[in-house]
Design an enzyme around this catalytic site. Structure first.
Site, PDB file in Angstrom:
ATOM      1  CG  HIS A 242      28.872  31.923  44.269  1.00 39.55           C
ATOM      2  ND1 HIS A 242      28.003  31.046  44.901  1.00 39.55           N
ATOM      3  CD2 HIS A 242      30.122  31.509  44.601  1.00 39.55           C
ATOM      4  CE1 HIS A 242      28.701  30.159  45.591  1.00 39.55           C
ATOM      5  NE2 HIS A 242      29.986  30.405  45.430  1.00 39.55           N
TER       6      HIS A 242
HETATM    7  O1  RIB Z   1      29.544  33.446  48.889  1.00 43.47           O
HETATM    8  C1  RIB Z   1      29.890  33.648  47.532  1.00 43.47           C
HETATM    9  C2  RIB Z   1      30.257  35.084  47.301  1.00 43.47           C
HETATM   10  O2  RIB Z   1      31.377  35.402  48.109  1.00 43.47           O
HETATM   11  C3  RIB Z   1      30.694  35.348  45.851  1.00 43.47           C
HETATM   12  O3  RIB Z   1      30.386  36.666  45.502  1.00 43.47           O
HETATM   13  C4  RIB Z   1      32.179  35.184  45.927  1.00 43.47           C
HETATM   14  O4  RIB Z   1      32.865  35.937  44.934  1.00 43.47           O
HETATM   15  C5  RIB Z   1      32.480  35.751  47.286  1.00 43.47           C
HETATM   16  O5  RIB Z   1      32.541  37.170  47.164  1.00 43.47           O
END
Ligand code: RIB
Ligand code: CA
Length: 312
Positions: A242
């Site tokens: 992500h």
């Molecule tokens: O949903 C994914 C996000 O939530 C990413 O930033 C992960 O690190 C968590 O913070």
């Protein structure tokens, strides 16, 4: 001329990879500082993990500040089920020697934006938006000084990963997200729609490990650990990276594609709390306020990431 950024983060294995990618790219990115926020795990751990990552990269010169330990209004929701008890499960990394920088993260964000020339600092939030929203509320004069906000958060076609409709970062602090999305500054959103296409398949994980460096092996161990949640839930081919989408966008934006649309955040209904409602088809008269990214060149992304990690 490298771009000046502040990384606001809740490490988190994917946050860690995003930070490493930024620190490995000094020609494109100058990290003014890292601000920790409560999210994946409580603040004490995210502030510790951010320093662990700086030391892993050999960059103890980067100031790390502790910020808000809970959302603006709602109580904190964490994600140990994804990231493990420490938030950085997987590799066995030493506790940090470097101290936290003095002062609150929110004040660092404010002071940095006032000290640097207007329009030259980009904010890169990788967790709940509590610190950013607090800075904007405490010092409204800094909002127009922000060059751009490039954040990981939200979901539309991909729907939610913590509730049926909401992505974790936005769900944890929807009121903060509403402040940021309503700030009027240029925003690039990396939602689950694109991050779920950045999967650490076995060959990609093998390429991290094949670097043979402390960083390469640690990243392979991090992604080996945090892929479980997505594999069980989605049957994914690997861990979704992500947060590194944010840093990669700063280095090679052409890897990504999206649409400039209106995005609003649900802050009233418990059923859809934290949903990012993207007007993808322009069916409302709400003004576009974000570049909502929907796709990436995944092979190009991993080639860039692996090449840069090799430098650390
Ligand atoms: O949903 C994914 C996000 O939530 C990413 O930033 C992960 O690190 C968590 O913070
Ligand atoms: Ca994160």
């Amino acid at each position: 001329m490298p771009r000046k950024i502040i990384i606001d983060t809740d490490p988190g294995q994917d946050d860690a990879v995003a930070i490493l990618l930024a620190l490995a790219s000094p020609d494109e990115i100058e990290v003014l500082g890292i601000t920790a926020v409560a999210g994946n795990v409580p603040l004490s751990l995210t502030a510790k993990n951010a320093r662990i990552v700086c030391e892993l990269a050999g960059r103890t010169d980067i100031p790390v500040y502790a910020g808000c330990d809970r959302p603006l209004i709602r109580s904190l929701v964490t994600a140990e089920h994804v990231h493990g008890k420490t938030g950085l499960d997987g590799p066995d990394l030493p506790d940090p020697q470097m101290p936290l920088a003095d002062g609150h993260a929110v004040d660092f964000i404010i002071q940095s934006l006032r000290a640097e020339a207007s329009g030259t600092v980009t904010l890169c939030p990788l967790g709940p938006l509590t610190n950013i929203a607090m800075a904007f509320r405490k010092a409204p004069d800094i909002v127009d000084r922000v060059q751009e906000i490039i954040l990981m958060g939200g979901a539309y076609f991909e729907v939610g990963n913590i509730t049926p409709t909401a992505e974790f970062n936005i769900h944890v602090d929807p009121e903060a997200a509403d402040i940021v999305f309503g700030s009027g500054r240029p925003i690039v959103v990396m939602p689950l729609d694109v991050t779920h296409k950045a999967l650490v398949t076995k060959p990609r994980n093998d390429a991290f490990r094949a670097l043979g460096t402390r960083v390469g092996i640690a990243v392979a161990e991090m992604t080996d650990f945090f892929e479980r949640f997505d594999k069980e839930k989605y049957g994914s081919a690997g861990a979704p990276l992500h947060d590194p989408c944010v840093t990669a966008y700063l280095i090679k934006p052409e890897l990504f594609s999206g649409r400039h649309v209106n995005v609003e955040v649900e802050t009233l209904s418990e059923l859809t709390m934290g949903m990012t409602v993207a007007d993808w088809w322009g069916v409302t008269d709400r003004a576009p306020n974000a570049l909502f990214i929907g796709d990436l060149d995944a092979d190009g992304f991993f080639a860039l990431l692996t090449e840069r990690l090799a430098r650390l």
